[in-house]
Design an enzyme around this catalytic site. Structure first.
Site, PDB file in Angstrom:
ATOM      1  N   ARG B 256       0.856  -1.186   0.000  1.00  0.00           N
ATOM      2  CA  ARG B 256       0.000   0.000   0.000  1.00  0.00           C
ATOM      3  C   ARG B 256       0.890   1.233   0.000  1.00  0.00           C
ATOM      4  O   ARG B 256       1.584   1.507   0.977  1.00  0.00           O
ATOM      5  CB  ARG B 256      -0.916  -0.051   1.239  1.00  0.00           C
ATOM      6  N   HIS B 260      -3.687   4.137   5.226  1.00  0.00           N
ATOM      7  CA  HIS B 260      -4.759   3.164   5.454  1.00  0.00           C
ATOM      8  C   HIS B 260      -6.102   3.759   5.042  1.00  0.00           C
ATOM      9  O   HIS B 260      -6.837   3.193   4.256  1.00  0.00           O
ATOM     10  CB  HIS B 260      -4.782   2.758   6.934  1.00  0.00           C
ATOM     11  N   TYR B 269       4.601   5.383  10.987  1.00  0.00           N
ATOM     12  CA  TYR B 269       5.046   3.992  11.079  1.00  0.00           C
ATOM     13  C   TYR B 269       5.930   3.539   9.921  1.00  0.00           C
ATOM     14  O   TYR B 269       6.373   2.398   9.893  1.00  0.00           O
ATOM     15  CB  TYR B 269       3.852   3.043  11.253  1.00  0.00           C
TER      16      TYR B 269
END
Lengths: 320, 382
Positions: B256, B260, B269
């Site tokens: 990805r 999200h 992150y």
């Protein structure tokens, strides 16, 4: 009552080829309470299916089966294990009609043995109906006698909506009324006046109806005529029947096995407050389980309301 | 042939087209170059549709949205479903739903917060978008089981991610599918992050595909950024399921590139260089190289492809935004087949309240307009 439910399943399965039963031990064994006894022998293992031990899957897979055009009748073995399936029941099944804009109104009839009184281990004696009634999109039915159990189950299977069918397990073998062999239905969403009276309304459902009727007998001996309203369907609730009765009697007692706080008694009391406040002659009385964990068998008789506690509650409201 | 040749327990991964656009001819699925060219163009529209949704959200014209940038080839697996197959999506399948032929305007409308976006055209074999992570594979199992019992020839495809693979429902779904040999294809798009948690935090297993063995059916790990690998595995799995040989699990390893959802900040992150390191594996890039090598793509053609894509996506945005809002009564209308009196009363209550407010608003507006110099309502109002 076991025989009445079994007969309803048998007759509806013969009538409607889409119906399939699935759950833990429902086939070969006929269910731990023998409610589905003999049905796998008669209809085969494709229509009465022993599944792996997984409550969430039993409900979630039923949703998919219903989309495919089947009419699944899943069984959760004991109501205490229903929580394992709560996402599939409340977040999925109850919402699917809305989520699909009416395309998938899913006929799924989830049968669950319900309530206490059979001296069972922990989590085999619960009454979590408030959780379900609070969930939009679920119809919740709780019969109190074999005749209603057969007729309500037939109605549930013809409804084309998700229904949770709460079977008071202590009545499975305790009540042995004859039920008509022939086809009949009992309407969903309609309460029943189980006993007429003018002095006090007692609202109950499931196994509590029997206690309420016995309490009414005792009260009769004391000179009071209690009216017993058996809700039969918990969602949608026939509050008109309760309100009509309270307008006549002026006094209301609600009896249920579940803990008191936010139990259905709270909602019934609120609806009577909204619609019949001026008819009330005394404070509303709730005779219920406690806001404590349902105890193991030795103390369950003190937790579950019985006719004596209902009589005591009735005398309080009659004296007010 | 793919499922037999690639064993996830041995860490083998199916790749047909490498990042330089070179094809392993012996693994090539039954897809003509012309078809690959067509699919490439659809992937380009899909990518633009995704980027546009992100921009719309940033401009306040759309609600929270789950982008799939980088996962276009895996999303395109939906192109290989047949008319009798069902697609059972999670919330990150906007690209898959687009490939399945759902109008982009409807999908946009849904993410704009309008439930009517889920009113798919009649006969569309697609279930509504699922928000609970991992709930929908059970629906796919039940659906395909019911199809099997009724002699319906199709399969059901359950889409979920690496995060969902940790959910109990996903385990239960695969176990039921194995026991009842349902025609279910489980597609795990492993985009390597569940919000912030990397795949290594979800499972100690080397991959997710090898779990299929534990449920008694075949699984395969494929390069999810390779459209040809995706096509091959998907076609084989669907054919097997439809032919009665039970379920299949396909793990599509992808990445990805974006957040999200629009409310996530991925810099918390992972670093920009982490993302950049994956850019050479972009699924569109390798298709361009492959097609370019065969004279089916050029920079000049790319400009035309993008111009056509822009026109298509802009039209979808226009159509989505042109839809009048749903009436408030819509809240109530699909709860149950026949609304009980208590629900009817609540609907009437809302209606009466809104009519009362409208009446009062009109009266106030009338009063304001009659006062000189009060044309602009104060900021605190309304």
């Amino acid at each position: 009552m076991v025989g009445a439910i079994n007969l309803a399943l048998d007759q509806e399965m013969a009538r409607d080829q889409r119906i399939m039963i699935l759950g833990e031990d429902v086939g070969l064994e006929g269910g731990v309470f023998r409610v589905t006894d003999g049905l796998q022998r008669k209809y085969g293992p494709r229509r009465v299916v022993d599944t792996p031990l997984a409550e969430s899957a039993i409900v979630g897979v039923s949703l998919g089966l219903a989309v495919a055009g089947m009419l699944p009748v899943p069984e959760i073995q004991f109501e205490g294990f229903l929580y394992l399936a709560l996402d599939q029941l409340c977040n999925q099944l109850g919402r699917y009609r809305t989520r699909s804009r009416g395309r998938f109104g899913l006929g799924v009839v989830l049968r669950v043995p319900w309530g206490g009184g059979i001296h069972a281990p922990e989590l085999h004696s619960e009454s979590p109906e408030a959780v379900l009634v609070h969930t939009p999109g679920l119809t919740v039915v709780a019969p109190s006698n074999p005749y209603d159990a057969k007729g309500l189950l037939a109605s549930a299977l013809r409804l084309g909506e998700p229904v949770v069918f709460c079977e008071p397990k202590r009545l499975y073998r305790a009540v042995k009324d004859e039920v008509p062999e022939g086809d009949y239905t009992v309407p969903i969403g309609r309460a029943r006046v189980a006993r007429e009276g003018k002095d006090l309304t007692i609202v109950a459902w499931g196994a509590m109806v029997r206690e309420a009727l016995r309490a009414a007998e005792e009260l009769q001996a004391m000179g009071f005529a209690a009216e017993v309203v058996d809700l039969r369907t918990l969602a949608p609730m026939d509050s008109a029947a309760v309100v009509d009765s309270v307008r006549k009697t002026g006094r209301l007692l609600i009896a249920h096995e579940a803990p008191r706080t936010m139990g259905l008694g709270a909602e019934i009391a609120a609806r009577v407050g909204e619609e019949a406040l001026t008819s009330l002659l005394a404070p509303i009385e709730r005779v219920t389980g406690f806001d404590a964990v349902m105890p193991l068998s030795q103390l369950e008789g003190h937790y579950l309301p019985d006719y004596r506690r209902i009589v005591a509650g009735a005398r309080k409201t009659l004296a007010a | 042939m793919y499922f037999e040749r690639f064993d996830p327990a041995k860490g083998q991964m199916l790749q047909v087209l490498d990042q330089d656009g070179r094809v392993a001819e012996d693994l090539r699925p039954d897809l003509t170059d012309q078809r690959i060219r067509e699919l490439y163009e659809r992937l380009s529209v899909m990518r633009l549709a995704d980027q546009t949704a992100l921009s719309l959200q940033r401009e306040g014209r759309m609600g929270t949205y789950a982008p799939f940038y980088g996962q276009e080839a895996a999303q395109a697996s939906a192109a290989f479903l047949g008319p009798s197959d069902w697609l059972v999506p999670s919330y990150r399948e906007t690209g898959a739903l687009f490939m399945r032929g759902l109008p982009l305007a409807l999908l946009y409308r849904y993410w704009m917060g309008d439930e009517r976006g889920m009113l798919f055209p009649e006969g569309t074999r697609v279930l509504p978008v699922e928000i609970v992570v991992g709930a929908q594979p059970l629906h796919a199992v039940g659906l395909s089981w019911g199809m099997m019992l009724q002699g319906d020839p199709g399969a059901a495809v359950a889409y979920f991610g690496d995060g969902a693979s940790s959910q109990g429902d996903v385990h239960e779904a695969m176990n039921f599918a194995g026991v009842f040999r349902t025609p279910t294809v489980f597609v795990c798009q492993n985009n390597q992050f569940a919000i912030s948690l990397p795949r290594s935090g979800q499972t100690a297993a080397a991959n997710i595909a090898l779990r299929a063995a534990g449920y008694g059916f075949p699984g395969i790990l494929v390069d999810g950024n390779d459209l040809l690998a995706v096509a091959g595995a998907m076609t084989e799995a669907l054919a097997a399921a439809r032919a009665g040989s039970g379920p299949r699990l396909i793990e599509m390893l992808t990445y990805r590139f974006g957040p999200h959802t629009t409310s996530d900040d991925p810099t918390k992150y992972r670093t920009a260089s982490d993302v950049e390191a994956h850019k050479p594996f972009d699924p569109l890039l390798r298709l361009r190289r492959y097609l370019g090598g065969r004279g089916l793509w050029s920079e000049q053609e790319e400009r035309l492809i993008l111009a056509r894509a822009r026109a298509e996506v802009e039209e979808a945005v226009r159509a989505a935004e042109a839809m009048p809002p749903a009436p408030p009564s819509d809240i109530f209308d699909y709860t149950c087949r026949t609304a009980p009196p208590s629900l009817e009363r609540q609907k009437d209550e809302l209606d009466a309240f809104l009519k009362g407010e409208a009446g009062r608003g009109a009266a106030e507006a009338g009063g304001r307009a009659s006062r000189p110099g009060s044309g602009k309502p104060s900021a605190g109002r309304g």
